[in-house]
Write a protein that holds these residues in place. Structure first.
Motif, PDB file in Angstrom:
ATOM      1  N   ILE B 168      -1.955 -58.154 -76.751  1.00  0.00           N
ATOM      2  CA  ILE B 168      -2.386 -59.561 -76.778  1.00  0.00           C
ATOM      3  C   ILE B 168      -3.824 -59.685 -76.271  1.00  0.00           C
ATOM      4  O   ILE B 168      -4.650 -60.399 -76.843  1.00  0.00           O
ATOM      5  CB  ILE B 168      -1.433 -60.417 -75.918  1.00  0.00           C
ATOM      6  CG1 ILE B 168      -0.069 -60.500 -76.613  1.00  0.00           C
ATOM      7  CG2 ILE B 168      -1.993 -61.807 -75.699  1.00  0.00           C
ATOM      8  CD1 ILE B 168       1.001 -61.117 -75.762  1.00  0.00           C
ATOM      9  N   LYS B 169      -4.101 -58.925 -75.235  1.00  0.00           N
ATOM     10  CA  LYS B 169      -5.445 -58.970 -74.665  1.00  0.00           C
ATOM     11  C   LYS B 169      -6.466 -58.481 -75.695  1.00  0.00           C
ATOM     12  O   LYS B 169      -7.524 -59.101 -75.902  1.00  0.00           O
ATOM     13  CB  LYS B 169      -5.464 -58.087 -73.418  1.00  0.00           C
ATOM     14  CG  LYS B 169      -6.740 -58.162 -72.628  1.00  0.00           C
ATOM     15  CD  LYS B 169      -6.631 -57.258 -71.403  1.00  0.00           C
ATOM     16  CE  LYS B 169      -7.966 -57.182 -70.684  1.00  0.00           C
ATOM     17  NZ  LYS B 169      -7.893 -56.217 -69.571  1.00  0.00           N
ATOM     18  N   LEU B 170      -6.089 -57.375 -76.376  1.00  0.00           N
ATOM     19  CA  LEU B 170      -7.002 -56.806 -77.377  1.00  0.00           C
ATOM     20  C   LEU B 170      -7.203 -57.789 -78.532  1.00  0.00           C
ATOM     21  O   LEU B 170      -8.337 -58.005 -78.993  1.00  0.00           O
ATOM     22  CB  LEU B 170      -6.414 -55.498 -77.891  1.00  0.00           C
ATOM     23  CG  LEU B 170      -7.323 -54.647 -78.777  1.00  0.00           C
ATOM     24  CD1 LEU B 170      -8.572 -54.239 -78.014  1.00  0.00           C
ATOM     25  CD2 LEU B 170      -6.586 -53.415 -79.268  1.00  0.00           C
ATOM     26  N   ALA B 171      -6.068 -58.369 -78.998  1.00  0.00           N
ATOM     27  CA  ALA B 171      -6.161 -59.312 -80.114  1.00  0.00           C
ATOM     28  C   ALA B 171      -6.994 -60.527 -79.730  1.00  0.00           C
ATOM     29  O   ALA B 171      -7.826 -61.020 -80.520  1.00  0.00           O
ATOM     30  CB  ALA B 171      -4.761 -59.747 -80.537  1.00  0.00           C
ATOM     31  N   ALA B 172      -6.773 -61.009 -78.519  1.00  0.00           N
ATOM     32  CA  ALA B 172      -7.532 -62.179 -78.066  1.00  0.00           C
ATOM     33  C   ALA B 172      -9.020 -61.843 -77.970  1.00  0.00           C
ATOM     34  O   ALA B 172      -9.883 -62.642 -78.354  1.00  0.00           O
ATOM     35  CB  ALA B 172      -7.005 -62.634 -76.708  1.00  0.00           C
ATOM     36  N   THR B 173      -9.298 -60.641 -77.479  1.00  0.00           N
ATOM     37  CA  THR B 173     -10.705 -60.233 -77.386  1.00  0.00           C
ATOM     38  C   THR B 173     -11.353 -60.164 -78.767  1.00  0.00           C
ATOM     39  O   THR B 173     -12.465 -60.659 -78.983  1.00  0.00           O
ATOM     40  CB  THR B 173     -10.778 -58.852 -76.700  1.00  0.00           C
ATOM     41  OG1 THR B 173     -10.109 -58.927 -75.452  1.00  0.00           O
ATOM     42  CG2 THR B 173     -12.217 -58.451 -76.481  1.00  0.00           C
ATOM     43  N   ARG B 174     -10.586 -59.571 -79.709  1.00  0.00           N
ATOM     44  CA  ARG B 174     -11.142 -59.460 -81.064  1.00  0.00           C
ATOM     45  C   ARG B 174     -11.327 -60.831 -81.705  1.00  0.00           C
ATOM     46  O   ARG B 174     -12.326 -61.091 -82.374  1.00  0.00           O
ATOM     47  CB  ARG B 174     -10.219 -58.599 -81.930  1.00  0.00           C
ATOM     48  CG  ARG B 174     -10.323 -57.119 -81.589  1.00  0.00           C
ATOM     49  CD  ARG B 174      -9.385 -56.302 -82.422  1.00  0.00           C
ATOM     50  NE  ARG B 174      -9.488 -54.889 -82.116  1.00  0.00           N
ATOM     51  CZ  ARG B 174      -8.668 -53.976 -82.565  1.00  0.00           C
ATOM     52  NH1 ARG B 174      -7.664 -54.320 -83.349  1.00  0.00           N
ATOM     53  NH2 ARG B 174      -8.832 -52.712 -82.245  1.00  0.00           N
ATOM     54  N   ALA B 175     -10.320 -61.686 -81.500  1.00  0.00           N
ATOM     55  CA  ALA B 175     -10.430 -63.033 -82.075  1.00  0.00           C
ATOM     56  C   ALA B 175     -11.623 -63.768 -81.488  1.00  0.00           C
ATOM     57  O   ALA B 175     -12.384 -64.438 -82.202  1.00  0.00           O
ATOM     58  CB  ALA B 175      -9.144 -63.809 -81.812  1.00  0.00           C
ATOM     59  N   ALA B 176     -11.789 -63.601 -80.178  1.00  0.00           N
ATOM     60  CA  ALA B 176     -12.923 -64.263 -79.527  1.00  0.00           C
ATOM     61  C   ALA B 176     -14.234 -63.713 -80.073  1.00  0.00           C
ATOM     62  O   ALA B 176     -15.198 -64.459 -80.313  1.00  0.00           O
ATOM     63  CB  ALA B 176     -12.834 -64.055 -78.019  1.00  0.00           C
ATOM     64  N   ARG B 178     -14.671 -62.366 -83.005  1.00  0.00           N
ATOM     65  CA  ARG B 178     -14.859 -62.865 -84.388  1.00  0.00           C
ATOM     66  C   ARG B 178     -15.368 -64.299 -84.385  1.00  0.00           C
ATOM     67  O   ARG B 178     -16.282 -64.656 -85.129  1.00  0.00           O
ATOM     68  CB  ARG B 178     -13.540 -62.782 -85.148  1.00  0.00           C
ATOM     69  CG  ARG B 178     -13.209 -61.395 -85.653  1.00  0.00           C
ATOM     70  CD  ARG B 178     -12.172 -61.466 -86.758  1.00  0.00           C
ATOM     71  NE  ARG B 178     -10.949 -62.090 -86.299  1.00  0.00           N
ATOM     72  CZ  ARG B 178      -9.956 -61.438 -85.699  1.00  0.00           C
ATOM     73  NH1 ARG B 178     -10.053 -60.140 -85.504  1.00  0.00           N
ATOM     74  NH2 ARG B 178      -8.867 -62.062 -85.311  1.00  0.00           N
ATOM     75  N   GLU B 179     -14.739 -65.097 -83.535  1.00  0.00           N
ATOM     76  CA  GLU B 179     -15.154 -66.497 -83.474  1.00  0.00           C
ATOM     77  C   GLU B 179     -16.609 -66.605 -83.019  1.00  0.00           C
ATOM     78  O   GLU B 179     -17.398 -67.386 -83.559  1.00  0.00           O
ATOM     79  CB  GLU B 179     -14.249 -67.268 -82.510  1.00  0.00           C
ATOM     80  CG  GLU B 179     -12.907 -67.626 -83.097  1.00  0.00           C
ATOM     81  CD  GLU B 179     -13.047 -68.563 -84.276  1.00  0.00           C
ATOM     82  OE1 GLU B 179     -13.625 -69.641 -84.129  1.00  0.00           O
ATOM     83  OE2 GLU B 179     -12.595 -68.175 -85.370  1.00  0.00           O
ATOM     84  N   ALA B 180     -16.933 -65.794 -82.016  1.00  0.00           N
ATOM     85  CA  ALA B 180     -18.310 -65.828 -81.514  1.00  0.00           C
ATOM     86  C   ALA B 180     -19.291 -65.412 -82.603  1.00  0.00           C
ATOM     87  O   ALA B 180     -20.348 -66.029 -82.796  1.00  0.00           O
ATOM     88  CB  ALA B 180     -18.434 -64.902 -80.298  1.00  0.00           C
ATOM     89  N   ALA B 181     -18.889 -64.348 -83.359  1.00  0.00           N
ATOM     90  CA  ALA B 181     -19.770 -63.888 -84.441  1.00  0.00           C
ATOM     91  C   ALA B 181     -19.911 -64.966 -85.506  1.00  0.00           C
ATOM     92  O   ALA B 181     -21.015 -65.204 -86.034  1.00  0.00           O
ATOM     93  CB  ALA B 181     -19.195 -62.608 -85.042  1.00  0.00           C
ATOM     94  N   ARG B 182     -18.785 -65.618 -85.805  1.00  0.00           N
ATOM     95  CA  ARG B 182     -18.831 -66.659 -86.840  1.00  0.00           C
ATOM     96  C   ARG B 182     -19.718 -67.813 -86.391  1.00  0.00           C
ATOM     97  O   ARG B 182     -20.563 -68.309 -87.155  1.00  0.00           O
ATOM     98  CB  ARG B 182     -17.417 -67.162 -87.121  1.00  0.00           C
ATOM     99  CG  ARG B 182     -17.305 -68.061 -88.323  1.00  0.00           C
ATOM    100  CD  ARG B 182     -15.854 -68.330 -88.652  1.00  0.00           C
ATOM    101  NE  ARG B 182     -15.168 -69.071 -87.596  1.00  0.00           N
ATOM    102  CZ  ARG B 182     -15.256 -70.395 -87.439  1.00  0.00           C
ATOM    103  NH1 ARG B 182     -15.988 -71.105 -88.267  1.00  0.00           N
ATOM    104  NH2 ARG B 182     -14.609 -70.992 -86.465  1.00  0.00           N
ATOM    105  N   PHE B 183     -19.518 -68.198 -85.130  1.00  0.00           N
ATOM    106  CA  PHE B 183     -20.347 -69.297 -84.632  1.00  0.00           C
ATOM    107  C   PHE B 183     -21.830 -68.897 -84.598  1.00  0.00           C
ATOM    108  O   PHE B 183     -22.706 -69.708 -84.886  1.00  0.00           O
ATOM    109  CB  PHE B 183     -19.878 -69.719 -83.240  1.00  0.00           C
ATOM    110  CG  PHE B 183     -18.640 -70.560 -83.258  1.00  0.00           C
ATOM    111  CD1 PHE B 183     -18.558 -71.662 -84.103  1.00  0.00           C
ATOM    112  CD2 PHE B 183     -17.543 -70.260 -82.473  1.00  0.00           C
ATOM    113  CE1 PHE B 183     -17.422 -72.441 -84.129  1.00  0.00           C
ATOM    114  CE2 PHE B 183     -16.399 -71.038 -82.507  1.00  0.00           C
ATOM    115  CZ  PHE B 183     -16.339 -72.127 -83.343  1.00  0.00           C
TER     116      PHE B 183
END
Lengths: 187, 238
Positions: B168-176, B178-183
């Motif tokens: 979960i930690k890894l997925a959350a980090t990756r999602a964050a 990705r979101e940061a990259a998208r933003f």
């Protein structure tokens, strides 16, 4: 609408009916006039059902009626008898809807035989005749052919010009430079 | 009806049927007046002597039936008795014997069933006694096993929870990320678009005839040096 190769075959057939450059140019003029007549659109007929090309291509009109309409139009534009016969043949073969492609191919063939090439130059503001002459001369130098130049105004270009010569595009417009810069900045 | 009662009734019927007529015959009283009077008395005595104390085999009546002396011949009595027995046998004894036999069968079956049930009950008792004896050790064993299982399950759940938390930690980090990259990309694009819009506005405002002439001159010079449709196109040809 017909396929390109078929339109090219009809264009070559018409070329063979005109051995001399004068006749070819005359046929081109006739074909161009007929094509222009076909493109004419009545503003009171939004569906375009009464456009000349639609009427001539419509199967629910008898061939005799369509032929009569064709003769009337060609008589009005003073078409050469060979052009009349050619277009009558195209009508009978049901290819009249491809008259635009036939005209463009015929024009290319005639220009090629006459050593001409057509070019379109777009600029943001209207160009003066001197500039137009310089552009034409530059294109003739580059192509080695006589250039039939058409000019258009496109304010979206902001500045500079874009020339289309055959399949080539020679672009030095501010719009294109800005678009390239935008693409580079975006990565 | 119980077997003992049936047997008692049979014996009573036997006594009644066999002994009652015999007793009646034997108990026929002699004529006492024969010994006390004259010739009549003598005749009577003789007659009485004929009867006194003996069995009268045949009666004086019809077919040996009771005569004037009222005594019935013993043979007739026997015949009557035989007939009675035959009739009783026909009407009573057969059914009695049959019911006795049936009752006997029922009793035997009940006895067998009871015996079998008792054996089963004893076996069950023995089994439960054995189980009860082994129950204590089984309880201890089950408790130990449950304890071991619970510990193993506890360890497994802890390991799985740790792994899950890591995922979960890894997925959350990756999602964050990705979101940061998208933003970041969106922000960059927005900045670029705004910059280009301002640049275009500035160019439109400042672009004039000299600039246009300069661009046309450059284009003419470039195209004049190029070869279009002859050998190759170069320069500004796109």
């Amino acid at each position: 609408m017909i396929s390109g190769s078929l339109a090219k075959r009809y264009a070559r057939a018409l070329i063979q009916l005109a051995p001399s450059p004068t006749q070819r140019d005359k046929y081109l003029q006739n074909l161009g006039d007929f094509y222009a007549a076909c493109k004419t659109h009545d503003a009171n007929d939004p569906s375009g059902e009464r456009d000349l090309i639609k009427v001539l291509a419509a199967g629910h009109h008898t061939l005799a009626n369509r032929r009569a309409i064709l003769h009337a139009v060609l008589g009005r534009i003073g078409a050469d008898p060979n052009v009349k016969k050619f277009l009558e043949l195209v009508l009978e073969r049901g290819r009249i809807s491809g008259i635009a492609q036939i005209y463009l191919h015929y024009r290319d063939l005639v220009d090629e035989l006459a050593g001409r090439i057509r070019a379109t130059v777009k600029t943001a503001t209207a160009v003066d005749p001197t500039t137009t002459g310089r552009i034409k001369k530059a294109l003739e130098t580059a192509t080695g052919k006589q250039v039939l130049l058409e000019t258009e105004v496109d304010t979206e270009l902001i500045g500079g010009l874009v020339a289309h010569v055959g399949s080539y595009t020679l672009d030095r417009s501010v719009r294109t430079s800005l678009d390239k810069l935008r693409g580079n900045l975006r990565g | 009806m119980s077997a003992i009662r049936k047997r008692t009734l049979g014996v009573a019927a036997f006594v009644l049927v066999w002994l009652a007529p015999l007793g009646a015959a034997l108990a026929s009283p002699p004529h006492p007046e024969g010994a006390e009077a004259g010739p009549e008395a003598a005749h009577g005595a003789a007659h009485g002597a004929e009867h006194a104390g003996g069995i009268k085999w045949l009666g004086d009546g019809f077919l040996g039936g009771p005569g004037e002396d009222g005594r019935t011949g013993f043979i007739i009595i026997l015949i009557n008795f035989v007939v009675l027995m035959l009739v009783l046998n026909k009407l009573l004894f057969r059914s009695l014997r049959r019911s006795n036999a049936e009752a006997s069968d029922v009793i035997r079956l009940e006895l067998e069933r009871a015996t079998k049930a008792r054996a089963e009950a004893e076996a069950l008792v023995l089994e439960y006694e054995t189980k009860l004896a082994a129950l204590e050790s089984e309880i201890v064993e089950i408790r130990e096993h449950a304890k071991l299982s619970a510990e193993a399950e506890h360890a497994r759940i802890l390991v799985e929870a740790g792994e899950q938390a890591e995922k979960i930690k890894l997925a959350a980090t990756r999602a964050a990320e990705r979101e940061a990259a998208r933003f970041r990309v969106e922000l960059e694009r927005e900045i670029v678009d705004q910059a280009m819009s301002r640049a275009e506005a500035a160019i439109r405002a400042s672009f004039g005839g000299p600039d246009q002439r300069r661009l046309v001159d450059a284009w003419v010079e470039e195209v004049t040096a190029a070869r279009i449709g002859q050998t190759s196109a170069s320069g500004g040809a796109n």
